[in-house]
Design a protein around this motif. Structure first.
Motif: not given
Length: 437
Positions: A174, A176, A316, A339, A412
Motif C-alpha cells: 500500500h 500508493s 502482495n 502499488k 498485487t
C-alpha cells in the motif's frame, strides 16, 4: 436533528447509513456513482451543520474529506461508529480485532468458526465484507464480534478498543496510500491504541516490524511465534507441534491448513482459543478438520495431471512468495494494480522458483523489464495483459499428461481490471473451466 455525511456507498458506507439513521441522524450519502455527488457534498458541508463525517475506507482523502476536516467536523469510519453505538447501547459482546498484511481473513474466519464449535455466538465483520456498525446494531446479543480491520479502516479510529487485538504480520504493501512503510505499519498498530492492561494484544515474535512497535502497546502483551525465543512465547511451534506453554495442542502435519503462512495463522487461532479457555480438544479437532477459504491456495480444477491453484487473495509480494514456495517450479500468473512497491523481490522469486510467468495488468510491462534485466529467459515470459489471453495461451502450450502446477497468485491488488480479489478469482476459475473442461 443531528446530521451526518457519509462518503462512499460501499458495504461500510451503507452499513453506517443504517446505523446513523437508527441513532436518529439525518444522513447525506455521498457517492459520485450512486449517491449525491462530491460537488453537491461540498455545498452541503458549507450550508448545513454536519455533526459527523464518515469516510469509507476505500475513499481517498479528496477535496471533500479535506473540507470536512478544515471545517472542524469530526471524521471517523464505520469501525469507530460501530464502537460508539456499542458503548451508547451498553452492548456486552466482546471484540476480537485482527489486522496484518497477510492472513487476516483466514484468521478472522477461522476464529469465528472455532467460537461456533465451542458454543459461542459470533459473527465476522469489517474488512471481510460486513459493516461493523451494522453487525453490532443488528446483533446486540452476540458473545463475540470478530473484526477484520485493514490499515485503511484504522486511519480514523479514536475511541475504538478491542478486547483482543492481533497483528499477524507486517510486510511491504500500500505505498500508493502511505508516505512510507513505517507510516503503513504504524497505522496497523492503531488497532490497540486505547487498550488497557486487562485487554490482550497478541504479538508475533517472528515479525521484526511488530517487535519494533512493542512499546506502542498499552494492553496486556502476549507473545507467540514460529519458534521459542527469549520473549517467552505463550504459543509456539516446536518439533512439528504447536504448543501452548508446555502443552502440545496439535500436530502440524495433521492440520488441514497447510503451508508456512498457515502455521503463522494457526498460532494466532490457538492463542485466541486458549485465552478464551476453549478446551484444547475443541481447538485441535477444529484445526484438523476446517476447510481452506476460497481464493486462498484453492486447488479447484485438474486438467489431466495439471493442477490449477486459485490464490487471487495473493495481493502482495510476500503472500505470493508463500504460494510459490509451496510448489516445485510452478507456472505463475501474476500482475495487476501498481502499488508503487519495489518489484525486485518478486522478480528474484520468479527467477529462482518459477518455470514460466504469465503477466497481466498495470505492472506487467515493469515486471517484464525487471525480469529481463535480472536475466530471466525471454522465452519464459508471456506479457499478455489479461487473464483471458493468458489462459488461451496456456491451453495451446500445456500438456495434460505432464504434471504441472498453474498458480494464479497476482502479488498485487485487482483494482486495475477487477472490482476486488473475489471477482478476480471468480473470473479466473470461470475462464479455466471454460478453456479446459
Amino acid at each position: 436533528m443531528k446530521k451526518a455525511m457519509i462518503f462512499g456507498a460501499g458495504v461500510s458506507g451503507k452499513g453506517s447509513e443504517k446505523t446513523l439513521k437508527k441513532m436518529g441522524y439525518k444522513v447525506f450519502l455521498i457517492d459520485d456513482k450512486t449517491g449525491i455527488s462530491s460537488e453537491d457534498g461540498l455545498k452541503i458541508l458549507e450550508t448545513d451543520s454536519i455533526n459527523i463525517f464518515i469516510k469509507s475506507p476505500g475513499v481517498p482523502y479528496t477535496e471533500l474529506v479535506k473540507k470536512a476536516l478544515e471545517l472542524g467536523i469530526e471524521v471517523i469510519d464505520d469501525i469507530e461508529l460501530g464502537y460508539r453505538y456499542k458503548m451508547i447501547n451498553n452492548i456486552k459482546g466482546k471484540i476480537i480485532a485482527i489486522t496484518g498484511t497477510n492472513g487476516k481473513t483466514t484468521v478472522t474466519s477461522k476464529i469465528q468458526e472455532m467460537l461456533g464449535k465451542a458454543g459461542y455466538k459470533a459473527k465476522v465483520c469489517g474488512n471481510i465484507g460486513y459493516s461493523f456498525s451494522e453487525t453490532v446494531m443488528e446483533n446486540p446479543t452476540l458473545d463475540y464480534y470478530v473484526l477484520e480491520a485493514s490499515s485503511y479502516q484504522l486511519e480514523n479510529i479514536k475511541e475504538f478498543k478491542a478486547d483482543i487485538c492481533l497483528v499477524i504480520n507486517l510486510t511491504p504493501d500500500h505505498l500508493s496510500r502511505y508516505r512510507d512503510l513505517d507510516h503503513y505499519y504504524d497505522t496497523k498498530f492503531n488497532i490497540g491504541n486505547k487498550q488497557k492492561e486487562r485487554e490482550y494484544f497478541l504479538v508475533n515474535t517472528s515479525c521484526a516490524e511488530s517487535l519494533k512497535r512493542v512499546k506502542k502497546i498499552s494492553g496486556n502483551i502476549i507473545f507467540l511465534g514460529s519458534t521459542e525465543t527469549d520473549r517467552k512465547e505463550l504459543v509456539f511451534a516446536k518439533e512439528g507441534k504447536i504448543y501452548f506453554k508446555d502443552e502440545s495442542v496439535l500436530d502440524i502435519e495433521l492440520a488441514s491448513l497447510k503451508g508456512k503462512h498457515n502455521l503463522e495463522n494457526m498460532l494466532f487461532i490457538v492463542c485466541v482459543g486458549k485465552i478464551l479457555d476453549i478446551p484444547t480438544e475443541v481447538i485441535r479437532e477444529f484445526l484438523y478438520s476446517t476447510k481452506t477459504l476460497e481464493h486462498r491456495m484453492e486447488n479447484f480444477f485438474s486438467y489431466g495431471k495439471v493442477e490449477f491453484i486459485n490464490d487471487s487473495k495473493g495481493t502482495n509480494i510476500d503472500s505470493t512468495k508463500f504460494a510459490v514456495e509451496a510448489f516445485e517450479k510452478p507456472i505463475l500468473i501474476c500482475g495487476g494494480y501498481d502499488k508503487r512497491l519495489d518489484l525486485t523481490p518478486l522478480e528474484k522469486l520468479i527467477k529462482d522458483r518459477v518455470k514460466e510467468v504469465y503477466l497481466i495488468g498495470d505492472i506487467a510491462d515493469s515486471l517484464e523489464a525487471g525480469l529481463l534485466k535480472m536475466g530471466y529467459p525471454k522465452d519464459k515470459i508471456f506479457n499478455l495483459k489479461t487473464l483471458d489471453r493468458v489462459l488461451e495461451q496456456i491451453k495451446l502450450k500445456i500438456n495434460q499428461n505432464e504434471r504441472e502446477i498453474v498458480l494464479f497468485s497476482p502479488a498485487t491488488s485487482s483494482f486495475d481490471q477487477f472490482k476486488n480479489f473475489e471477482e478476480r478469482g471468480k473470473i479466473f476459475k470461470e475462464l479455466v473451466i471454460s478453456y479446459f473442461n
